[in-house]
Design a protein around this motif. Structure first.
Motif, PDB file in Angstrom:
ATOM      1  N   ASN A 138       1.102  -0.881  -0.037  1.00 32.67           N
ATOM      2  CA  ASN A 138      -0.411  -0.226   0.000  1.00 32.67           C
ATOM      3  C   ASN A 138       1.212   1.387  -0.137  1.00 32.67           C
ATOM      4  O   ASN A 138       0.832   2.146  -0.365  1.00 32.67           O
ATOM      5  CB  ASN A 138      -0.729   0.003   1.518  1.00 32.67           C
ATOM      6  CG  ASN A 138      -2.207  -1.040   1.176  1.00 32.67           C
ATOM      7  OD1 ASN A 138      -2.390  -1.736   2.685  1.00 32.67           O
ATOM      8  ND2 ASN A 138      -2.567  -1.580   0.122  1.00 32.67           N
ATOM      9  N   ASN A 147       1.560   4.212  -3.282  1.00 34.15           N
ATOM     10  CA  ASN A 147       1.086   5.669  -2.928  1.00 34.15           C
ATOM     11  C   ASN A 147       2.675   6.113  -2.585  1.00 34.15           C
ATOM     12  O   ASN A 147       2.340   7.170  -3.770  1.00 34.15           O
ATOM     13  CB  ASN A 147       0.405   5.052  -1.500  1.00 34.15           C
ATOM     14  CG  ASN A 147      -0.339   7.102  -1.333  1.00 34.15           C
ATOM     15  OD1 ASN A 147      -0.743   7.652  -1.115  1.00 34.15           O
ATOM     16  ND2 ASN A 147      -1.330   7.051  -2.869  1.00 34.15           N
ATOM     17  N   GLU A 193      -7.395   5.382   4.662  1.00 30.22           N
ATOM     18  CA  GLU A 193      -7.166   4.285   4.636  1.00 30.22           C
ATOM     19  C   GLU A 193      -6.463   3.988   2.812  1.00 30.22           C
ATOM     20  O   GLU A 193      -6.384   3.369   2.332  1.00 30.22           O
ATOM     21  CB  GLU A 193      -8.823   3.900   4.457  1.00 30.22           C
ATOM     22  CG  GLU A 193      -9.190   3.428   5.177  1.00 30.22           C
ATOM     23  CD  GLU A 193     -10.331   5.335   6.697  1.00 30.22           C
ATOM     24  OE1 GLU A 193     -11.027   4.892   7.023  1.00 30.22           O
ATOM     25  OE2 GLU A 193      -9.433   6.487   5.746  1.00 30.22           O
ATOM     26  N   THR A 194      -6.445   5.364   1.697  1.00 33.92           N
ATOM     27  CA  THR A 194      -6.261   5.485   0.941  1.00 33.92           C
ATOM     28  C   THR A 194      -4.082   5.374   0.895  1.00 33.92           C
ATOM     29  O   THR A 194      -3.550   5.707  -0.236  1.00 33.92           O
ATOM     30  CB  THR A 194      -6.066   6.297   0.263  1.00 33.92           C
ATOM     31  OG1 THR A 194      -6.207   6.995   0.808  1.00 33.92           O
ATOM     32  CG2 THR A 194      -8.334   5.541  -0.188  1.00 33.92           C
ATOM     33  N   VAL A 253      -5.666   9.637  -3.042  1.00 35.50           N
ATOM     34  CA  VAL A 253      -5.909   9.433  -4.284  1.00 35.50           C
ATOM     35  C   VAL A 253      -6.207   9.842  -5.531  1.00 35.50           C
ATOM     36  O   VAL A 253      -5.970   9.499  -6.891  1.00 35.50           O
ATOM     37  CB  VAL A 253      -7.290   9.249  -3.498  1.00 35.50           C
ATOM     38  CG1 VAL A 253      -8.288   8.941  -5.289  1.00 35.50           C
ATOM     39  CG2 VAL A 253      -7.404   8.076  -2.688  1.00 35.50           C
ATOM     40  N   THR A 310      -5.427   3.818 -10.289  1.00 36.58           N
ATOM     41  CA  THR A 310      -6.362   4.555  -9.213  1.00 36.58           C
ATOM     42  C   THR A 310      -7.055   4.971 -10.108  1.00 36.58           C
ATOM     43  O   THR A 310      -7.594   5.596 -10.701  1.00 36.58           O
ATOM     44  CB  THR A 310      -6.368   5.468  -8.654  1.00 36.58           C
ATOM     45  OG1 THR A 310      -4.387   5.456  -7.582  1.00 36.58           O
ATOM     46  CG2 THR A 310      -7.100   5.466  -7.447  1.00 36.58           C
ATOM     47  N   CYS A 341     -15.459   6.369  -4.853  1.00 40.39           N
ATOM     48  CA  CYS A 341     -15.364   5.081  -4.105  1.00 40.39           C
ATOM     49  C   CYS A 341     -13.961   5.208  -4.807  1.00 40.39           C
ATOM     50  O   CYS A 341     -13.779   5.599  -6.423  1.00 40.39           O
ATOM     51  CB  CYS A 341     -16.391   3.989  -4.907  1.00 40.39           C
ATOM     52  SG  CYS A 341     -18.054   4.497  -3.492  1.00 40.39           S
ATOM     53  N   ARG A 382     -10.403   2.080  -6.217  1.00 39.37           N
ATOM     54  CA  ARG A 382     -10.020   1.165  -5.931  1.00 39.37           C
ATOM     55  C   ARG A 382      -8.625   1.775  -6.574  1.00 39.37           C
ATOM     56  O   ARG A 382      -8.078   1.743  -7.509  1.00 39.37           O
ATOM     57  CB  ARG A 382     -10.753  -0.091  -7.349  1.00 39.37           C
ATOM     58  CG  ARG A 382     -10.416  -1.015  -6.775  1.00 39.37           C
ATOM     59  CD  ARG A 382     -11.333  -2.303  -7.629  1.00 39.37           C
ATOM     60  NE  ARG A 382     -11.215  -1.863  -8.911  1.00 39.37           N
ATOM     61  CZ  ARG A 382     -12.727  -2.832  -9.701  1.00 39.37           C
ATOM     62  NH1 ARG A 382     -13.361  -3.762  -9.270  1.00 39.37           N
ATOM     63  NH2 ARG A 382     -12.638  -2.620 -10.722  1.00 39.37           N
ATOM     64  N   VAL A 433      -4.930   1.144  -1.382  1.00 38.99           N
ATOM     65  CA  VAL A 433      -6.122   0.695  -0.645  1.00 38.99           C
ATOM     66  C   VAL A 433      -6.313  -0.164   0.317  1.00 38.99           C
ATOM     67  O   VAL A 433      -5.173  -0.770   0.169  1.00 38.99           O
ATOM     68  CB  VAL A 433      -7.488   0.356  -1.316  1.00 38.99           C
ATOM     69  CG1 VAL A 433      -8.370   0.176   0.267  1.00 38.99           C
ATOM     70  CG2 VAL A 433      -7.580   1.849  -2.631  1.00 38.99           C
ATOM     71  N   PHE A 492     -15.998  -1.497   2.060  1.00 38.28           N
ATOM     72  CA  PHE A 492     -15.552  -1.528   0.194  1.00 38.28           C
ATOM     73  C   PHE A 492     -17.792  -2.151  -0.340  1.00 38.28           C
ATOM     74  O   PHE A 492     -18.039  -2.354   0.355  1.00 38.28           O
ATOM     75  CB  PHE A 492     -15.581  -2.836   0.230  1.00 38.28           C
ATOM     76  CG  PHE A 492     -13.784  -2.906   0.613  1.00 38.28           C
ATOM     77  CD1 PHE A 492     -12.875  -2.142  -0.238  1.00 38.28           C
ATOM     78  CD2 PHE A 492     -13.113  -2.678   1.932  1.00 38.28           C
ATOM     79  CE1 PHE A 492     -11.415  -1.988  -0.156  1.00 38.28           C
ATOM     80  CE2 PHE A 492     -12.523  -2.184   2.186  1.00 38.28           C
ATOM     81  CZ  PHE A 492     -10.634  -1.785   1.306  1.00 38.28           C
ATOM     82  N   PHE A 503     -13.700   1.175  -2.354  1.00 37.12           N
ATOM     83  CA  PHE A 503     -13.112   1.344  -1.362  1.00 37.12           C
ATOM     84  C   PHE A 503     -14.462   2.516  -0.751  1.00 37.12           C
ATOM     85  O   PHE A 503     -14.374   3.699  -1.905  1.00 37.12           O
ATOM     86  CB  PHE A 503     -12.178   1.613  -0.637  1.00 37.12           C
ATOM     87  CG  PHE A 503     -12.080   2.873   0.923  1.00 37.12           C
ATOM     88  CD1 PHE A 503     -12.865   1.803   2.020  1.00 37.12           C
ATOM     89  CD2 PHE A 503     -12.065   4.174   1.599  1.00 37.12           C
ATOM     90  CE1 PHE A 503     -12.936   2.633   3.306  1.00 37.12           C
ATOM     91  CE2 PHE A 503     -12.324   4.704   2.410  1.00 37.12           C
ATOM     92  CZ  PHE A 503     -12.240   4.135   3.300  1.00 37.12           C
ATOM     93  N   THR A 534     -15.465   5.533   0.272  1.00 37.01           N
ATOM     94  CA  THR A 534     -14.418   7.217   1.157  1.00 37.01           C
ATOM     95  C   THR A 534     -15.502   7.412   1.673  1.00 37.01           C
ATOM     96  O   THR A 534     -15.602   8.709   3.196  1.00 37.01           O
ATOM     97  CB  THR A 534     -13.896   8.721   0.057  1.00 37.01           C
ATOM     98  OG1 THR A 534     -14.681   8.857  -0.897  1.00 37.01           O
ATOM     99  CG2 THR A 534     -13.360   7.293  -0.993  1.00 37.01           C
TER     100      THR A 534
END
Length: 555
Positions: free
Chosen positions: A223, A227, A354-355, A359, A379, A400, A402, A406, A421, A427, A429
């Motif tokens: 993750n 990112n 969570e991301t 994003v 993304t 939302c 993916r 995530v 989800f 996910f 948001t």
């Protein structure tokens, strides 16, 4: 080799781990400064040595095993990246903890995560003392701001904080372990590399999510590495292969600052100027005046506090090439004022704990003020209605997401993970967005913050953005309150620059810029507004008559 030459490969590399990448950076940039605090720099080589010493001590002098949790409760200081990398090398899961937490908040997070070790600044140790017996913590490592500074500056910094400023309340923690002694002992020990896997959870980052209940987002190496690569891919045109200095006023324990300062800029060999107390604006500005800087990572309220100080405009901004904003909505007027003073536009991005967190982000070469830019590489973003169906073009819907950034899920909360989800893995948001024809996204507001006035949707961000253009408004926040006639009405909280601004004048201003159903029914002037540790205005605290929060929320 240019530090960004491997960015594209990292987006597809599902095996890379954080220590692997930072170990390589420490070898490549050994003599470069990695972190600077109170005038002293920790080089990449020193970061490597001290982190290795901490990892070796954990291996040889404790019974901590890979997968155990360790809480780090430190402000921005040189020790943070040291214990962070050392703990990760040893295979521990890092639980970032806000140094400003109350004992109640600490107890909740320590119990929920099951941490077995704690690294804490001695100024906060008295609060830890109150909760330790209620937790599984066996090892408490304590440190002071100046511990990684050379003598006599180390003594001067620590003495000033303890005896002059009296910021260190007395405490007694049986068996506490001094971090400087740990590092000294660890340097004589041999660290044995631990097998690490990209799918392993490496961090528990606590967040309120869309429900307000504090939960630990399980972030894996994959993750965070993905990112980091996504961020670098978006801003690489502003980075060079020479050492650049980026101002770091946001706390490293917050995921936004962590991903940028501890990972992205670290992998590229850049220096992070750590600001321990960004609320001390005069001191902050004095620090900025001492060295040139090329980047600035901040958020809306911090930008306002800085440019409102008369000394700020006297700083040298000739080398500033990148200003990034996240964590809360960026007001149009704030962005314009910052650029008029510094000559550098603010690039706004968007993300959640969570991301990991990014994003979307505005491309430096095609920045659109008022948007959160385009989704970062790899993304997918969809806008869904209440039935999880895609909305029509140009219509608002829940954003939302993916992608490889995530999270794995919420720590020990399978039901809440499943609820977060969609059936096809996006996910939720909790944020309402609109996609423009050119693909850029605009956040309208958080779903739960939306105000419904006589059946019309009113978004607080829209009201706040308008009110912030008034020259006598320093800060503002809009919330919904119950109303017998309209269901809900807008209550506006305002911090004035001067008492010359009165309610009547502000109402007339709003009336000339907002449609009738969006007009504030109530205007409340305050000396200050409640904020999170990173300076994000907390609407939920304004909705709570007591002005308090039961559980911590960091996103």
């Amino acid at each position: 080799m240019h530090p960004l030459s491997g960015t594209a490969a990292l987006l597809d590399d599902a095996s890379a781990t954080i220590p692997q990448l930072l170990d390589d950076a420490c070898r490549r940039f050994r003599k470069r400064p990695a972190f600077t605090c109170f005038g002293h720099s920790l080089s990449f080589g020193e970061w490597d040595r001290e982190a290795n010493a901490f990892a070796a001590y954990l291996q040889h002098c404790t019974d901590l095993e890979p997968g155990d949790r360790i809480a780090i409760q430190l402000p921005n200081m040189l020790q943070y990246p040291v214990v962070l990398l050392g703990a990760m090398r040893a295979g521990l899961i890092v639980v970032n903890t806000n140094p400003l937490y109350t004992p109640k908040e600490m107890r909740y997070q320590f119990q929920d995560s099951g941490v077995r070790a704690l690294v804490i600044h001695r100024c906060m140790a008295s609060k830890a003392q109150e909760v330790l017996e209620d937790t599984a913590i066996q090892y408490v490592f304590t440190t002071e701001i100046g511990d990684l500074h050379p003598w006599p500056k180390r003594w001067l910094i620590n003495t000033t904080i303890k005896y002059v400023k009296r910021l260190q309340p007395p405490y007694q923690i049986a068996g506490e372990i001094s971090l400087p002694e740990v590092l000294l002992q660890g340097r004589s020990l041999v660290f044995e590399p631990v097998p690490l896997h990209a799918k392993d959870t490496v961090m528990l980052q606590y967040t309120g999510g869309t429900t307000g209940i504090a939960k630990g987002a399980m972030l894996t190496h994959r993750n965070l590495v993905a990112n980091m690569a996504q961020v670098l891919h978006r801003i690489e045109c502003r980075l060079t292969d020479e050492s650049m200095t980026f101002v770091a006023p946001l706390p490293l324990y917050h995921i936004y600052a962590f991903t940028l300062h501890c990972m992205a800029l670290g992998v590229c060999g850049h220096n992070n100027l750590l600001i321990t107390n960004p609320r001390d604006i005069p001191g902050f500005i004095k620090t900025l005046a001492k060295r040139p800087f090329q980047g600035f990572i901040g958020l809306n309220t911090l930008f306002v506090a800085l440019y409102d100080h008369p000394e700020f405009r006297h700083l040298d901004f000739s080398q500033l090439v990148l200003t990034s904003s996240g964590g809360m909505a960026l007001a149009h007027s704030v962005a314009e004022k910052w650029e008029s003073i510094t000559g550098c536009p603010i690039l706004e991005g968007y993300g959640l704990t969570e991301t990991s967190p990014v994003v979307s982000f505005n491309p430096p070469e095609a920045n659109q003020l008022g948007t959160i830019g385009l989704p970062v590489e790899r993304t997918e973003c969809v806008l869904l209605d209440s039935r999880d169906q895609p909305v029509s073009e140009g219509m608002p819907g829940e954003l939302c997401v993916r992608g490889p950034q995530v999270m794995k899920g919420y720590w020990q909360r399978p039901e809440e993970t499943a609820q977060s989800f969609t059936v096809d893995g996006f996910f939720r948001t909790g944020d309402i967005a609109i996609r423009q024809p050119d693909g850029y996204l605009r956040i309208i507001d958080r779903r739960k913050d939306m105000i419904i006035v006589s059946g019309f949707n009113v978004y607080p961000n829209e009201i706040e953005d308008v009110v912030m253009t008034h020259p006598e408004v320093l800060e503002c926040a809009a919330i919904g309150v119950s109303d017998d006639k309209t269901g809900e009405a807008v209550r506006l909280f305002v911090v004035r620059r001067s008492t010359e601004l009165n309610e009547e004048a502000l109402r007339l201003f709003c009336k000339s810029h907002l449609t009738p159903y969006k007009l504030p029914r109530q205007i409340v002037f305050r000396d200050e507004l409640p904020k999170s540790p990173v300076g994000k205005i907390l609407r939920r605290a304004l909705r709570d008559p007591a002005g308090t929060e039961e559980t911590p929320r960091l996103d």
